[in-house]
Write a protein that holds these residues in place. Structure first.
Motif, PDB file in Angstrom:
ATOM      1  N   VAL B  38       0.805  -1.213   0.000  1.00  0.00           N
ATOM      2  CA  VAL B  38       0.000   0.000   0.000  1.00  0.00           C
ATOM      3  C   VAL B  38       0.847   1.276   0.000  1.00  0.00           C
ATOM      4  O   VAL B  38       0.547   2.222  -0.712  1.00  0.00           O
ATOM      5  CB  VAL B  38      -0.981  -0.007   1.190  1.00  0.00           C
ATOM      6  CG1 VAL B  38      -1.653   1.330   1.347  1.00  0.00           C
ATOM      7  CG2 VAL B  38      -2.031  -1.090   0.991  1.00  0.00           C
ATOM      8  N   ASN B  58      -9.217   9.050  -2.253  1.00  0.00           N
ATOM      9  CA  ASN B  58      -9.557   7.776  -1.634  1.00  0.00           C
ATOM     10  C   ASN B  58      -8.496   6.728  -1.922  1.00  0.00           C
ATOM     11  O   ASN B  58      -8.075   6.582  -3.059  1.00  0.00           O
ATOM     12  CB  ASN B  58     -10.873   7.225  -2.195  1.00  0.00           C
ATOM     13  CG  ASN B  58     -12.061   7.999  -1.686  1.00  0.00           C
ATOM     14  OD1 ASN B  58     -12.844   8.520  -2.464  1.00  0.00           O
ATOM     15  ND2 ASN B  58     -12.185   8.078  -0.389  1.00  0.00           N
ATOM     16  N   GLY B  59      -8.113   6.024  -0.887  1.00  0.00           N
ATOM     17  CA  GLY B  59      -7.195   4.907  -1.087  1.00  0.00           C
ATOM     18  C   GLY B  59      -5.769   5.310  -1.393  1.00  0.00           C
ATOM     19  O   GLY B  59      -4.956   4.476  -1.776  1.00  0.00           O
ATOM     20  N   GLY B  61      -3.591   6.229   0.699  1.00  0.00           N
ATOM     21  CA  GLY B  61      -2.719   5.690   1.742  1.00  0.00           C
ATOM     22  C   GLY B  61      -2.528   6.643   2.915  1.00  0.00           C
ATOM     23  O   GLY B  61      -1.623   6.456   3.734  1.00  0.00           O
ATOM     24  N   LYS B  62      -3.380   7.646   3.023  1.00  0.00           N
ATOM     25  CA  LYS B  62      -3.242   8.617   4.116  1.00  0.00           C
ATOM     26  C   LYS B  62      -3.429   7.950   5.480  1.00  0.00           C
ATOM     27  O   LYS B  62      -2.595   8.090   6.370  1.00  0.00           O
ATOM     28  CB  LYS B  62      -4.287   9.750   3.959  1.00  0.00           C
ATOM     29  CG  LYS B  62      -4.231  10.477   2.639  1.00  0.00           C
ATOM     30  CD  LYS B  62      -5.265  11.584   2.564  1.00  0.00           C
ATOM     31  CE  LYS B  62      -6.704  11.083   2.629  1.00  0.00           C
ATOM     32  NZ  LYS B  62      -7.121  10.233   1.502  1.00  0.00           N
ATOM     33  N   SER B  63      -4.555   7.238   5.589  1.00  0.00           N
ATOM     34  CA  SER B  63      -4.817   6.594   6.890  1.00  0.00           C
ATOM     35  C   SER B  63      -3.739   5.577   7.205  1.00  0.00           C
ATOM     36  O   SER B  63      -3.315   5.443   8.365  1.00  0.00           O
ATOM     37  CB  SER B  63      -6.176   5.889   6.872  1.00  0.00           C
ATOM     38  OG  SER B  63      -7.182   6.807   6.591  1.00  0.00           O
ATOM     39  N   THR B  64      -3.301   4.859   6.186  1.00  0.00           N
ATOM     40  CA  THR B  64      -2.250   3.863   6.400  1.00  0.00           C
ATOM     41  C   THR B  64      -0.988   4.528   6.932  1.00  0.00           C
ATOM     42  O   THR B  64      -0.344   4.011   7.854  1.00  0.00           O
ATOM     43  CB  THR B  64      -1.958   3.124   5.081  1.00  0.00           C
ATOM     44  OG1 THR B  64      -3.170   2.535   4.614  1.00  0.00           O
ATOM     45  CG2 THR B  64      -0.916   2.047   5.279  1.00  0.00           C
ATOM     46  N   GLU B 110      -9.896   8.144  11.736  1.00  0.00           N
ATOM     47  CA  GLU B 110     -10.902   8.495  10.733  1.00  0.00           C
ATOM     48  C   GLU B 110     -12.255   7.946  11.184  1.00  0.00           C
ATOM     49  O   GLU B 110     -12.360   6.832  11.671  1.00  0.00           O
ATOM     50  CB  GLU B 110     -10.483   7.833   9.413  1.00  0.00           C
ATOM     51  CG  GLU B 110     -11.436   8.045   8.279  1.00  0.00           C
ATOM     52  CD  GLU B 110     -10.906   7.399   6.992  1.00  0.00           C
ATOM     53  OE1 GLU B 110      -9.794   7.741   6.574  1.00  0.00           O
ATOM     54  OE2 GLU B 110     -11.603   6.545   6.435  1.00  0.00           O
ATOM     55  N   GLU B 188      -8.772  12.875   8.611  1.00  0.00           N
ATOM     56  CA  GLU B 188      -9.984  13.416   7.995  1.00  0.00           C
ATOM     57  C   GLU B 188     -11.014  13.971   8.972  1.00  0.00           C
ATOM     58  O   GLU B 188     -12.137  13.490   9.034  1.00  0.00           O
ATOM     59  CB  GLU B 188     -10.634  12.351   7.110  1.00  0.00           C
ATOM     60  CG  GLU B 188      -9.704  11.966   5.982  1.00  0.00           C
ATOM     61  CD  GLU B 188     -10.441  11.510   4.741  1.00  0.00           C
ATOM     62  OE1 GLU B 188     -11.465  12.150   4.415  1.00  0.00           O
ATOM     63  OE2 GLU B 188      -9.987  10.547   4.115  1.00  0.00           O
ATOM     64  N   GLN B 221      -8.818  14.819   2.600  1.00  0.00           N
ATOM     65  CA  GLN B 221      -9.186  14.857   1.185  1.00  0.00           C
ATOM     66  C   GLN B 221      -9.574  16.270   0.807  1.00  0.00           C
ATOM     67  O   GLN B 221      -9.510  16.664  -0.348  1.00  0.00           O
ATOM     68  CB  GLN B 221     -10.401  13.963   0.929  1.00  0.00           C
ATOM     69  CG  GLN B 221     -10.079  12.505   0.939  1.00  0.00           C
ATOM     70  CD  GLN B 221     -11.177  11.712   0.238  1.00  0.00           C
ATOM     71  OE1 GLN B 221     -11.696  12.137  -0.794  1.00  0.00           O
ATOM     72  NE2 GLN B 221     -11.521  10.588   0.806  1.00  0.00           N
ATOM     73  N   LYS B 281     -16.290   4.648  -3.515  1.00  0.00           N
ATOM     74  CA  LYS B 281     -15.889   4.563  -2.110  1.00  0.00           C
ATOM     75  C   LYS B 281     -16.854   3.675  -1.333  1.00  0.00           C
ATOM     76  O   LYS B 281     -16.464   2.906  -0.482  1.00  0.00           O
ATOM     77  CB  LYS B 281     -15.871   5.958  -1.495  1.00  0.00           C
ATOM     78  CG  LYS B 281     -15.778   5.902   0.024  1.00  0.00           C
ATOM     79  CD  LYS B 281     -14.807   6.887   0.572  1.00  0.00           C
ATOM     80  CE  LYS B 281     -14.722   6.735   2.076  1.00  0.00           C
ATOM     81  NZ  LYS B 281     -13.511   7.185   2.640  1.00  0.00           N
TER      82      LYS B 281
HETATM   83  N1  LIG Z   1      -6.763  -3.447   6.630  1.00  0.00           N
HETATM   84  C1  LIG Z   1      -6.510  -3.424   5.323  1.00  0.00           C
HETATM   85  N2  LIG Z   1      -6.260  -4.554   4.646  1.00  0.00           N
HETATM   86  C2  LIG Z   1      -5.997  -4.522   3.333  1.00  0.00           C
HETATM   87  N3  LIG Z   1      -5.950  -3.415   2.588  1.00  0.00           N
HETATM   88  C3  LIG Z   1      -6.180  -2.244   3.192  1.00  0.00           C
HETATM   89  C4  LIG Z   1      -6.478  -2.191   4.589  1.00  0.00           C
HETATM   90  N4  LIG Z   1      -6.665  -0.893   4.915  1.00  0.00           N
HETATM   91  C5  LIG Z   1      -6.493  -0.194   3.783  1.00  0.00           C
HETATM   92  N5  LIG Z   1      -6.208  -0.985   2.747  1.00  0.00           N
HETATM   93  C6  LIG Z   1      -5.933  -0.557   1.375  1.00  0.00           C
HETATM   94  O1  LIG Z   1      -4.876   0.334   1.394  1.00  0.00           O
HETATM   95  C7  LIG Z   1      -5.080   1.402   0.504  1.00  0.00           C
HETATM   96  C8  LIG Z   1      -4.903   2.711   1.227  1.00  0.00           C
HETATM   97  O2  LIG Z   1      -5.921   2.836   2.184  1.00  0.00           O
HETATM   98  P1  LIG Z   1      -6.019   4.058   3.193  1.00  0.00           P
HETATM   99  O3  LIG Z   1      -7.146   3.771   4.114  1.00  0.00           O
HETATM  100  O4  LIG Z   1      -4.697   4.287   3.797  1.00  0.00           O
HETATM  101  O5  LIG Z   1      -6.369   5.240   2.219  1.00  0.00           O
HETATM  102  P2  LIG Z   1      -6.815   6.716   2.559  1.00  0.00           P
HETATM  103  O6  LIG Z   1      -5.891   7.601   1.816  1.00  0.00           O
HETATM  104  O7  LIG Z   1      -6.918   6.919   4.012  1.00  0.00           O
HETATM  105  O8  LIG Z   1      -8.239   6.783   1.878  1.00  0.00           O
HETATM  106  P3  LIG Z   1      -9.600   7.466   2.400  1.00  0.00           P
HETATM  107  O9  LIG Z   1      -9.516   8.889   1.995  1.00  0.00           O
HETATM  108  O10 LIG Z   1     -10.648   6.736   1.644  1.00  0.00           O
HETATM  109  O11 LIG Z   1      -9.679   7.280   3.851  1.00  0.00           O
HETATM  110  C9  LIG Z   1      -6.450   1.207  -0.101  1.00  0.00           C
HETATM  111  O12 LIG Z   1      -6.306   0.659  -1.380  1.00  0.00           O
HETATM  112  C10 LIG Z   1      -7.107   0.224   0.813  1.00  0.00           C
HETATM  113  O13 LIG Z   1      -7.977  -0.608   0.086  1.00  0.00           O
END
Ligand SMILES: Nc1ncnc2c1ncn2[C@@H]1O[C@H](COP(=O)(O)OP(=O)(O)OP(=O)(O)O)[C@@H](O)[C@H]1O
Ligand SMILES: [Mg+2]
Lengths: 300, 284
Positions: B38, B58-59, B61-64, B110, B188, B221, B281
């Motif tokens: 990711v 979306n997706g 990787g911010k939350s990650t 989040e 967020e 976002q 989403k």
């Molecule tokens: N627990 C998990 N297991 C597998 N894949 C995950 C998991 N959490 C997130 N992902 C994947 O990692 C990628 C990044 O997710 P993340 O939640 O970090 O995005 P984000 O930038 O926070 O998006 P958003 O604005 O929707 O919150 C996405 O493709 C998501 O599907």
């Protein structure tokens, strides 16, 4: 004509035994709320607890020494279970955890019998299972001393736990963990301590339940099945609701006894065994979240 | 004499702060479930006392990224497989979220994650769980938080589950502040809130930053609002930092305007694009 006093006698008897169902169910609810684990081993813990208590007394400990020793032992068992069985499985599915507690049940039952033998024992709490005289004189009802005492003990136990949850720091922490694990983790509530506390408390609740049941029907392997009695109570009360299972315990106790005495004869008796399950099935159909089954608060 | 010593100490502290960022993420790679890659080499820094925005769709990787920093990733079967994260000069990979809270790093997740069956005030109190403080100190801390969030004082005995989305966001931030953090990770905070409430919350966040001196890493976002309040910004796309710079420069940048602020030479992106984005989403 239906005799009012007799009806009341049966009802009271039912309610009193209901408090004990509630107590066993409470052990389940505690653990389920805090860690979403259905603790199949709760019955085994009840058996193990009271068997150990009687065992310590046989070894020569007086009642007031055996009690704290067993309490200590149950706290250790509860914490050990959390530490060595559940913590390594953290993040696994609920099914996996359930399987683990099923395994645990067999281990605890086995250890209990290995340590203390398989004989049925009597537990004498010094209270007779005899009617209270003045109630009998006044109303003609037969209300057992033992039942009343047991109900009182169960009631005190429940009240103490309710206070613990609503007014103490750990209680607040526990409710927070029950609400949202991830959030609790994110602000530094030590989940492990909370889980240990919950398992230790469940161990002590198991001991109290075991002593009350054991005093009535002897300390024997069948106590394991007391946990099965708690199942309809849990379904009716809701797995996560403390007040729910207390009320459900009373309902199950009352339905069981009233059904046995007043409806049973039409079926040739034996209704006591299955009436609670019928009621539980009815609840599953019309109110699957249970009596006060916790409303999921969700606002978007 | 003592005065000059004190100021010398202060000066070295200031120099240190200027040199060493409170948070440094160095080239991290994150994998979920052992297979899903990711983050592919994300680096960022948060200087002491600053607000830094982490932007992306979306997706992205911010939350990650935030969960890697707070180590909450561990309970989601995710792992940092390369690179390192340092908070106040100390590597965080062997620490638990609880230990990091103790060191002054708290994440506001989040989706707010209030304790729905606890009152607003009980929620705040749980924020101080890991601190050993007396009742009167706790009272003072609560009052300090209520001063920033007057609305919460009014709602303090309502169950958090029944408060509005904006109030829940305030509870979540207030709860985190009760841990007396050095640094907040906000994921967020604008999600699902009306623009007015978003502005109100961001004003409070800026206040906390300025008066409490808490450094902030903000995942958003809502690029527009975030850049208005942040000092510096990073733009994340598919697990990589695409661009970074002072917030003002980013806000004025042509590409950023086009791709993230919904503005381009042909005017706003069409509504249909935004709608299908939302739909995605929901289902993914
Ligand atoms: N627990 C998990 N297991 C597998 N894949 C995950 C998991 N959490 C997130 N992902 C994947 O990692 C990628 C990044 O997710 P993340 O939640 O970090 O995005 P984000 O930038 O926070 O998006 P958003 O604005 O929707 O919150 C996405 O493709 C998501 O599907
Ligand atoms: Mg996110």
């Amino acid at each position: 004509m239906l005799d009012f006093w007799f009806f009341l006698e049966v009802l009271v008897g039912g309610l009193l035994s209901g408090t004990m169902y509630a107590l066993v169910a409470l052990g389940f609810v505690l653990i389920y709320k805090a860690s979403s684990v259905f603790n199949f081993a709760q019955g085994a813990m009840v058996f193990f607890a009271v068997l150990s208590f009687v065992g310590f007394m046989e070894l020569g400990l007086p009642f007031w020494a055996a009690l704290p020793v067993t309490v200590g032992l149950m706290i250790l068992v509860g914490m050990g279970t959390e530490r060595f069985v559940l913590r390594p499985l953290v993040n696994q599915s609920e099914d996996t955890l359930l399987m683990a507690t099923i395994g645990l049940a067999f281990v605890i039952e086995g250890v209990a019998q290995l340590a203390w033998g398989v004989d049925v024992r009597r537990l004498d709490l010094g209270i007779r299972d005899e009617p209270i005289n003045w109630v009998m004189d006044k109303t003609g009802m037969l209300v057992s001393q033992l039942d009343v005492t047991a109900a009182a003990v169960a009631g005190i136990m429940v009240a103490a736990l309710a206070l613990l949850f609503s007014h103490t720091k750990v209680g607040r922490g526990l409710r927070a963990v029950a609400d949202d694990h991830a959030a609790a983790l994110s602000i530094g509530i030590p989940l492990k301590h909370i889980w240990m506390l919950v398992w230790a408390t469940a161990g002590v609740v198991a001991l109290v339940a075991g002593m009350l049941w054991g005093a009535r029907s002897g300390v024997q392997f069948a106590l394991v099945w007391v946990a099965l009695k708690a199942l309809p109570v849990l379904i009716i009360g809701g797995f996560t609701s403390v007040p729910g299972v207390i009320l459900a315990g009373l309902i199950v106790g009352a339905v069981e006894k009233l059904g046995e005495v007043f409806i049973g004869p039409f079926f040739g008796g034996g209704i006591e065994g299955w009436a609670p399950y019928m009621l539980a099935v009815l609840f599953l159909l019309i109110r699957p979240e249970g009596l006060f089954g916790e409303k999921i608060i969700r606002r978007v | 004499m003592t005065v000059s010593v004190a100021s010398a100490v202060e000066r070295t502290a200031a120099v240190e702060a200027a040199v060493q960022p409170v948070l440094a993420v160095k080239n991290i790679e994150v994998i979920y479930n052992h297979v899903i890659l990711v983050l592919r080499g994300v680096s960022l820094e948060v200087p002491q006392g600053k607000i830094v925005a982490l932007l992306g769709g979306n997706g992205a990787g911010k939350s990650t990224t935030l969960k890697s920093i707070s180590t909450l990733l561990g309970s989601e079967r995710g792992a940092v497989t390369k690179g390192s994260i340092e908070f106040r000069g100390q590597r965080t990979d062997q620490l638990t979220p609880g230990e990091l809270v103790g060191m002054g790093l708290v994440q506001v997740m989040e989706g707010r994650h209030c304790f729905g069956h606890l009152t607003a005030e009980e929620n705040l109190i749980t924020g101080a769980y890991a601190r050993s403080i007396s009742r009167s100190q706790l009272r003072e801390e609560l009052d300090r938080i209520y001063a920033y969030f007057p609305r919460l004082k009014v709602r303090r005995s309502s169950l958090a589950g029944y408060t509005s989305g904006g109030e829940q966001q305030m509870i979540a931030i207030g709860r985190a502040m009760m841990a007396k953090p050095n640094m907040l990770l906000l994921d967020e905070p604008s999600m699902g809130l009306a623009p007015q409430i978003v502005a109100e919350i961001f004003e409070i966040v800026r206040d906390l930053n300025q008066k409490e001196g808490v450094s902030i890493l903000l995942a958003e976002q809502n690029t527009n609002v975030a850049l208005k309040f942040a000092d510096y910004g990073y733009i994340l796309e598919s697990g990589r930092i695409m661009m970074d710079g002072p917030a003002k420069a980013l806000a004025d940048n042509k590409d950023v305007k086009e791709f993230y602020l919904g503005m381009s030479s042909e005017g706003r992106k069409s509504f249909r694009d935004i709608k299908s984005y939302r739909r995605r989403k929901r289902w993914v």
